[in-house]
Design a protein around this motif. Structure first.
Motif, PDB file in Angstrom:
ATOM      1  N   ASP A 211      33.708  35.766  26.742  1.00  0.00           N
ATOM      2  CA  ASP A 211      34.226  36.640  25.931  1.00  0.00           C
ATOM      3  C   ASP A 211      35.355  37.390  26.416  1.00  0.00           C
ATOM      4  OD1 ASP A 211      32.282  35.842  24.129  1.00  0.00           O
ATOM      5  OD2 ASP A 211      30.858  37.540  24.853  1.00  0.00           O
ATOM      6  N   GLY A 212      36.159  36.899  27.009  1.00  0.00           N
ATOM      7  CA  GLY A 212      37.493  37.354  27.796  1.00  0.00           C
ATOM      8  C   GLY A 212      37.109  38.002  28.772  1.00  0.00           C
ATOM      9  N   ASN A 213      36.235  38.144  29.352  1.00  0.00           N
ATOM     10  CA  ASN A 213      35.978  38.884  30.632  1.00  0.00           C
ATOM     11  C   ASN A 213      35.705  38.023  31.969  1.00  0.00           C
ATOM     12  OD1 ASN A 213      35.876  41.569  29.481  1.00  0.00           O
ATOM     13  ND2 ASN A 213      34.106  41.051  28.552  1.00  0.00           N
ATOM     14  N   LEU A 214      36.599  38.198  32.888  1.00  0.00           N
ATOM     15  CA  LEU A 214      36.430  37.453  34.091  1.00  0.00           C
ATOM     16  C   LEU A 214      34.809  37.650  34.768  1.00  0.00           C
ATOM     17  CD1 LEU A 214      37.610  35.576  36.121  1.00  0.00           C
ATOM     18  CD2 LEU A 214      38.368  37.959  37.447  1.00  0.00           C
ATOM     19  N   ILE A 215      34.472  36.392  34.950  1.00  0.00           N
ATOM     20  CA  ILE A 215      33.010  36.410  35.708  1.00  0.00           C
ATOM     21  C   ILE A 215      33.151  36.310  37.125  1.00  0.00           C
ATOM     22  CG2 ILE A 215      30.970  35.047  35.767  1.00  0.00           C
ATOM     23  CD1 ILE A 215      31.617  33.727  33.038  1.00  0.00           C
ATOM     24  N   SER A 216      32.943  37.371  37.727  1.00  0.00           N
ATOM     25  CA  SER A 216      33.251  37.649  39.138  1.00  0.00           C
ATOM     26  C   SER A 216      32.639  36.592  40.082  1.00  0.00           C
ATOM     27  CB  SER A 216      32.710  38.986  39.525  1.00  0.00           C
ATOM     28  OG  SER A 216      33.059  39.220  41.045  1.00  0.00           O
TER      29      SER A 216
END
Length: 343
Positions: A211-216
């Motif tokens: 959803d547009g957020n980087l998966i660390s």
């Protein structure tokens, strides 16, 4: 005697002047003001608008006809050599090997002189003649572009060139061998991944987003931490050129397809013996026979039903209907379906 002396002086002056302009073309011709008398071997024709030059190995035979620029400084514009113009294939929002180039963005690299007009051409001949100037933006799959920089005051110009280059993007699709769905409240993560079209894993860096957020900590061609629904994106970057492409897949929340549709207790011991809903946070289950009679119910259910009644009696082979309530993302959901007992 004085008259003879004066005549000889005038005759000498006349002969000297004639020698300096030996074979002068016309009265309107003038020697090029910037040429030094010591330069006795000028062969090149200068890029000067309105100027024609005849040259030989002798300075005394060099004549230049100047039309409209008499008295101006006869030096070419000073050009800076621009770098090659390199873009990625999606600069025009289309992946087709053709990109859109803003040629005017190069003007300031060539010169900052406001008296210099910079124009662009596809050949040296056009640049020399000042014909067929390109419009900006210019679409190209890669070529050499020729620049004409002309002083709008003197008409003097010079040319140079640079290259247009279109770098490809990393292309991939989501690998169909993986499932792109998750169960509500899943505790065992799914894996998804991409299948390269024009690269290998070593060629690229991959960043994953939900959803547009980087998966660390997510890198590589696969992502093995998928526990919830949403928009999963793989940002693929060529290490050599920095050209980037992003592809997206939607992970759906499974309901009917994730709920078992049958059990076979005792048929193959240890396999499909239970109505397993442990992936769902079930707060209550009710199971009915085909007549609508409640035969089994339980709160906080996981996988306890093996085809028995509330009293522990074995139910016959057949179709049964159930309703469950489960918690998902802070809300209570209801699901109703059927389940078949096979013995």
């Amino acid at each position: 005697m004085k008259n003879i002396t004066l005549f000889l002086i005038m005759l000498g002056f006349f002969l000297t002047t004639s020698a300096q302009y030996n074979s002068a073309p016309t009265a309107e011709s003038k020697s090029l003001a910037s040429v030094s008398p010591t330069n006795t071997n000028l062969k090149e024709t200068s890029k000067i608008a309105g100027v024609t030059a005849a040259s030989s190995d002798s300075y005394n035979s060099l004549y230049t006809k100047v039309e409209g620029v008499s008295g101006r400084q006869n030096s070419l514009p000073i050009l800076n050599q621009p770098a090659d113009f390199i873009v990625c294939d999606d600069s025009d929002e289309s992946i087709d090997g053709v990109a859109s180039f803003d040629l005017t963005s190069i003007d300031s690299e060539v010169t900052t002189d406001t008296d210099i007009a910079v124009t662009y051409y596809t050949s040296q001949t056009d640049a020399d003649n000042g014909t067929g100037a390109l419009k900006s933006p210019h679409s190209s799959s890669g070529e050499t572009i020729f620049i004409r920089a002309e002083n709008t005051v003197t008409g003097l110009f010079d040319t140079t060139s640079f290259k247009l280059q279109v770098n490809i993007l990393p292309l991939a699709v989501f690998d169909k061998q993986f499932k792109y769905s998750v169960a509500p409240n899943a505790t065992i993560p799914n894996t998804i991944g991409i299948a390269p079209t024009n690269f290998i894993a070593a060629d690229v860096t991959v960043n994953w987003y939900l959803d547009g957020n980087l998966i660390s900590g997510s890198e590589g061609l696969t992502l093995n931490t998928v526990l919830q629904e949403g928009e999963y994106s793989a940002e693929i970057i060529f290490n050599a050129t920095g050209c980037m492409n992003t592809i997206t897949a939607f992970i759906t929340l499974l309901q009917d397809s994730m709920f078992p549709q049958g059990i076979s207790p005792g048929v193959s011991p240890g396999q499909n013996d239970n109505f397993d809903l442990s992936s769902f946070d079930v707060t209550q289950i009710k199971i009915f026979n085909r007549n609508g009679t409640l035969v089994y119910s339980k709160k906080n259910y996981t996988n306890e039903w093996q085809g028995q009644t509330n009293d522990g009696e074995e139910l016959p082979v057949g179709t049964y209907f159930y309703t469950i309530q489960y918690e998902y993302e802070g809300s209570t959901k209801t699901h109703s379906a059927w389940v078949y007992i096979n013995r």
